[in-house]
Design an enzyme around this catalytic site. Structure first.
Site, PDB file in Angstrom:
ATOM      1  N   GLY A  41     -86.749-118.146   3.475  1.00 38.33           N
ATOM      2  CA  GLY A  41     -87.121-118.984   4.917  1.00 38.33           C
ATOM      3  C   GLY A  41     -87.526-120.596   4.623  1.00 38.33           C
ATOM      4  O   GLY A  41     -87.545-121.044   5.715  1.00 38.33           O
ATOM      5  N   TYR A  56     -80.783-135.502  -1.501  1.00 38.25           N
ATOM      6  CA  TYR A  56     -81.913-135.018  -1.700  1.00 38.25           C
ATOM      7  C   TYR A  56     -82.846-136.060  -2.474  1.00 38.25           C
ATOM      8  O   TYR A  56     -82.589-136.325  -3.671  1.00 38.25           O
ATOM      9  CB  TYR A  56     -82.105-133.533  -2.247  1.00 38.25           C
ATOM     10  CG  TYR A  56     -81.367-132.488  -1.734  1.00 38.25           C
ATOM     11  CD1 TYR A  56     -81.297-132.619  -0.455  1.00 38.25           C
ATOM     12  CD2 TYR A  56     -81.157-131.558  -2.456  1.00 38.25           C
ATOM     13  CE1 TYR A  56     -80.648-131.500   0.280  1.00 38.25           C
ATOM     14  CE2 TYR A  56     -80.364-130.275  -1.902  1.00 38.25           C
ATOM     15  CZ  TYR A  56     -80.056-130.087  -0.515  1.00 38.25           C
ATOM     16  OH  TYR A  56     -79.564-129.156   0.109  1.00 38.25           O
ATOM     17  N   PRO A  80     -91.976-120.725   4.332  1.00 37.93           N
ATOM     18  CA  PRO A  80     -91.366-119.472   3.623  1.00 37.93           C
ATOM     19  C   PRO A  80     -91.542-118.302   4.459  1.00 37.93           C
ATOM     20  O   PRO A  80     -92.625-118.194   5.295  1.00 37.93           O
ATOM     21  CB  PRO A  80     -92.284-119.332   2.358  1.00 37.93           C
ATOM     22  CG  PRO A  80     -92.391-120.686   1.871  1.00 37.93           C
ATOM     23  CD  PRO A  80     -92.528-121.420   3.067  1.00 37.93           C
ATOM     24  N   PHE A  86     -88.701-124.434   4.451  1.00 35.17           N
ATOM     25  CA  PHE A  86     -89.805-125.049   4.381  1.00 35.17           C
ATOM     26  C   PHE A  86     -91.070-124.164   4.801  1.00 35.17           C
ATOM     27  O   PHE A  86     -92.317-124.721   4.452  1.00 35.17           O
ATOM     28  CB  PHE A  86     -89.806-126.203   5.240  1.00 35.17           C
ATOM     29  CG  PHE A  86     -88.597-127.383   4.798  1.00 35.17           C
ATOM     30  CD1 PHE A  86     -89.050-128.199   3.556  1.00 35.17           C
ATOM     31  CD2 PHE A  86     -87.589-127.265   5.492  1.00 35.17           C
ATOM     32  CE1 PHE A  86     -87.959-129.035   3.220  1.00 35.17           C
ATOM     33  CE2 PHE A  86     -86.571-128.405   4.934  1.00 35.17           C
ATOM     34  CZ  PHE A  86     -86.603-129.064   4.026  1.00 35.17           C
TER      35      PHE A  86
HETATM   36  N1  LIG Z   1     -76.275-126.586   3.213  1.00 32.82           N
HETATM   37  C1  LIG Z   1     -77.654-126.896   3.777  1.00 32.82           C
HETATM   38  O1  LIG Z   1     -77.604-127.603   4.914  1.00 32.82           O
HETATM   39  C2  LIG Z   1     -78.901-126.523   3.185  1.00 32.82           C
HETATM   40  C3  LIG Z   1     -80.142-126.441   3.857  1.00 32.82           C
HETATM   41  C4  LIG Z   1     -81.468-126.343   3.354  1.00 32.82           C
HETATM   42  C5  LIG Z   1     -81.082-126.293   1.651  1.00 32.82           C
HETATM   43  N2  LIG Z   1     -80.055-126.077   1.035  1.00 32.82           N
HETATM   44  C6  LIG Z   1     -79.825-125.510  -0.316  1.00 32.82           C
HETATM   45  O2  LIG Z   1     -80.603-124.128  -0.352  1.00 32.82           O
HETATM   46  C7  LIG Z   1     -81.648-124.278  -1.474  1.00 32.82           C
HETATM   47  C8  LIG Z   1     -82.391-123.132  -1.225  1.00 32.82           C
HETATM   48  O3  LIG Z   1     -83.378-123.595   0.068  1.00 32.82           O
HETATM   49  P1  LIG Z   1     -84.915-124.017   0.227  1.00 32.82           P
HETATM   50  O4  LIG Z   1     -85.257-124.412  -1.099  1.00 32.82           O
HETATM   51  O5  LIG Z   1     -85.016-125.105   0.983  1.00 32.82           O
HETATM   52  O6  LIG Z   1     -85.608-122.910   0.608  1.00 32.82           O
HETATM   53  P2  LIG Z   1     -86.047-121.340   0.246  1.00 32.82           P
HETATM   54  O7  LIG Z   1     -85.411-121.234  -1.115  1.00 32.82           O
HETATM   55  O8  LIG Z   1     -85.666-120.480   1.075  1.00 32.82           O
HETATM   56  O9  LIG Z   1     -87.588-121.603  -0.045  1.00 32.82           O
HETATM   57  C9  LIG Z   1     -88.098-122.330  -0.826  1.00 32.82           C
HETATM   58  C10 LIG Z   1     -89.733-122.479  -0.438  1.00 32.82           C
HETATM   59  O10 LIG Z   1     -90.237-121.281  -0.813  1.00 32.82           O
HETATM   60  C11 LIG Z   1     -91.323-121.428  -1.628  1.00 32.82           C
HETATM   61  N3  LIG Z   1     -91.216-120.329  -2.945  1.00 32.82           N
HETATM   62  C12 LIG Z   1     -89.995-120.257  -3.593  1.00 32.82           C
HETATM   63  N4  LIG Z   1     -90.419-119.081  -4.571  1.00 32.82           N
HETATM   64  C13 LIG Z   1     -91.471-118.563  -4.198  1.00 32.82           C
HETATM   65  C14 LIG Z   1     -92.211-117.579  -4.496  1.00 32.82           C
HETATM   66  N5  LIG Z   1     -91.743-116.693  -5.461  1.00 32.82           N
HETATM   67  N6  LIG Z   1     -93.458-117.165  -3.793  1.00 32.82           N
HETATM   68  C15 LIG Z   1     -93.829-118.039  -2.882  1.00 32.82           C
HETATM   69  N7  LIG Z   1     -93.224-119.066  -2.370  1.00 32.82           N
HETATM   70  C16 LIG Z   1     -91.959-119.479  -3.072  1.00 32.82           C
HETATM   71  C17 LIG Z   1     -91.066-122.922  -2.213  1.00 32.82           C
HETATM   72  O11 LIG Z   1     -92.203-123.169  -2.664  1.00 32.82           O
HETATM   73  P3  LIG Z   1     -92.720-123.756  -4.194  1.00 32.82           P
HETATM   74  O12 LIG Z   1     -91.939-124.881  -4.562  1.00 32.82           O
HETATM   75  O13 LIG Z   1     -94.104-123.749  -3.999  1.00 32.82           O
HETATM   76  O14 LIG Z   1     -92.137-122.445  -4.955  1.00 32.82           O
HETATM   77  C18 LIG Z   1     -90.307-123.532  -1.068  1.00 32.82           C
HETATM   78  O15 LIG Z   1     -91.384-123.801  -0.168  1.00 32.82           O
HETATM   79  C19 LIG Z   1     -82.100-125.433  -1.619  1.00 32.82           C
HETATM   80  O16 LIG Z   1     -82.558-125.991  -2.672  1.00 32.82           O
HETATM   81  C20 LIG Z   1     -80.744-126.334  -1.235  1.00 32.82           C
HETATM   82  O17 LIG Z   1     -80.127-126.523  -2.302  1.00 32.82           O
HETATM   83  C21 LIG Z   1     -78.790-126.269   1.685  1.00 32.82           C
END
Ligand SMILES: NC(=O)c1ccc[n+]([C@@H]2O[C@H](COP(=O)([O-])OP(=O)(O)OC[C@H]3O[C@@H](n4cnc5c(N)ncnc54)[C@H](OP(=O)(O)O)[C@@H]3O)[C@@H](O)[C@H]2O)c1
Length: 296
Positions: free
Chosen positions: A218, A66, A222, A220
């Protein structure tokens, strides 16, 4: 530790003394746009990490790809020396191309380099948990994972890794992996609107293995669902809190790592632990699956 009810209660990783709150924090959103380069505001990223820890979070999910490197460096800047009990889970198995693409990095040398990059950028001597990430960007792909997993086990034998998990895997790949080493967690794509892993989650729960859905909100883009919005409005909660509460109630082995770069969203997400969805709301949310399956 805090009260059991806070942060969704706790879950112990199998065969370990690692006791994690069920709501943790995913650090991917702390890098710049497209998970590349530094964020617009490093101090804001540091504030989010420090606030997560101050709120009791003891599980951070990250990877050295990352940024690349940026997210781990910010974690170190914000939190090192790390508080006792904090568990940092990282991933190996990919690297970034200059065009920001995600490329497999599963050779023995790449895995070894990845371990050392993580150790250096996080400022530690041993990685708590490493997920071996295989498959495609979002979904698993069948095929043997013996070779990279054996290389990872060798790095564990050297004392550089404490525990091993898997990411983007199928149930068959888990069975193969368990013939080679103990697996403490699985991290796949799953949320209220994307439920391919339903049976897998139940099978992992029977074995006491943690299931840590990535993109719980969800990712990228949400989640947007009129059903989730309706349930949220009826409970004076936000749609994201409903999505997280649904996961907490879905199975006791599910651990959350919602990602955010915003303090406000962080607090909102942590408060999802207090939301108890009644069975009527759960039934309503189960309709989402059916509409997704019908392509609506
Ligand atoms: N193993 C894999 O292949 C893999 C792939 C992808 C991700 N991951 C891991 O999974 C973790 C979670 O995934 P993610 O962060 O990509 O996706 P996520 O948690 O599903 O969603 C993050 C998105 O939601 C928004 N968000 C978060 N809280 C919110 C709220 N209360 N209200 C409105 N929008 C909100 C964030 O924007 P804001 O910043 O504006 O809040 C961001 O755009 C990552 O940090 C990573 O460590 C692993």
């Amino acid at each position: 530790m805090r009260e059991q009810t806070e942060l969704g209660g706790t879950f112990t990783l199998p065969g370990t003394s690692i006791n994690l709150y069920r709501i943790g924090y995913g650090a991917m959103q702390l890098a710049g746009p497209q998970v590349w380069g530094p964020p617009r505001d490093v101090n804001a990223a540091i504030a989010v990490l420090r606030e997560a820890i101050a709120s009791g979070v003891n599980h951070i999910d990250t990877s050295d790809y990352y940024g690349p490197h940026v997210t781990n460096q910010i974690i170190k800047q914000a939190l090192h020396p790390y508080p006792a009990g904090l568990v940092i889970v990282t991933k190996l198995g990919a690297r970034r191309g200059q065009d920001k693409s995600w490329i497999h990095a599963l050779s023995r040398q790449e895995l070894s380099d990845g371990v050392h990059d993580n150790l250096r950028n996080l400022g530690i001597d041993r990685l708590d948990v490493v997920n071996l990430r295989v498959g495609g960007v979002l979904e698993p792909a069948e095929g043997s994972i013996e070779e990279p997993l054996t290389a990872l086990v060798e790095l564990k034998r050297q004392g550089l890794i404490a525990h091993i998990g898997l990411s983007n895997v199928t149930p068959r790949q888990l069975v193969e992996a368990q013939r080679i080493t103990e697996i403490v967690c699985v991290q796949n794509f799953y949320n209220v609107a994307h439920r391919n892993d339903d049976e897998f989650i139940d099978a992992l729960a029977r074995q006491g293995i943690a299931y840590v859905p990535f993109f719980p909100l969800g990712g990228f883009t949400p989640l947007q669902s009129s059903v989730v919005d309706r349930v949220a409005a009826s409970m004076q909660a936000t749609p994201m809190q409903v999505a997280l509460a649904w996961l907490l109630q879905r199975s006791p082995n599910i651990l959350l790592i919602p990602g955010t770069s915003s303090l406000e969203h962080l607090h909102e997400n942590l408060r999802a632990a207090a939301l108890e969805l009644p069975t009527t709301a759960i039934s309503e949310l189960n309709e989402i699956e059916k509409s997704v399956a019908k392509g609506q």
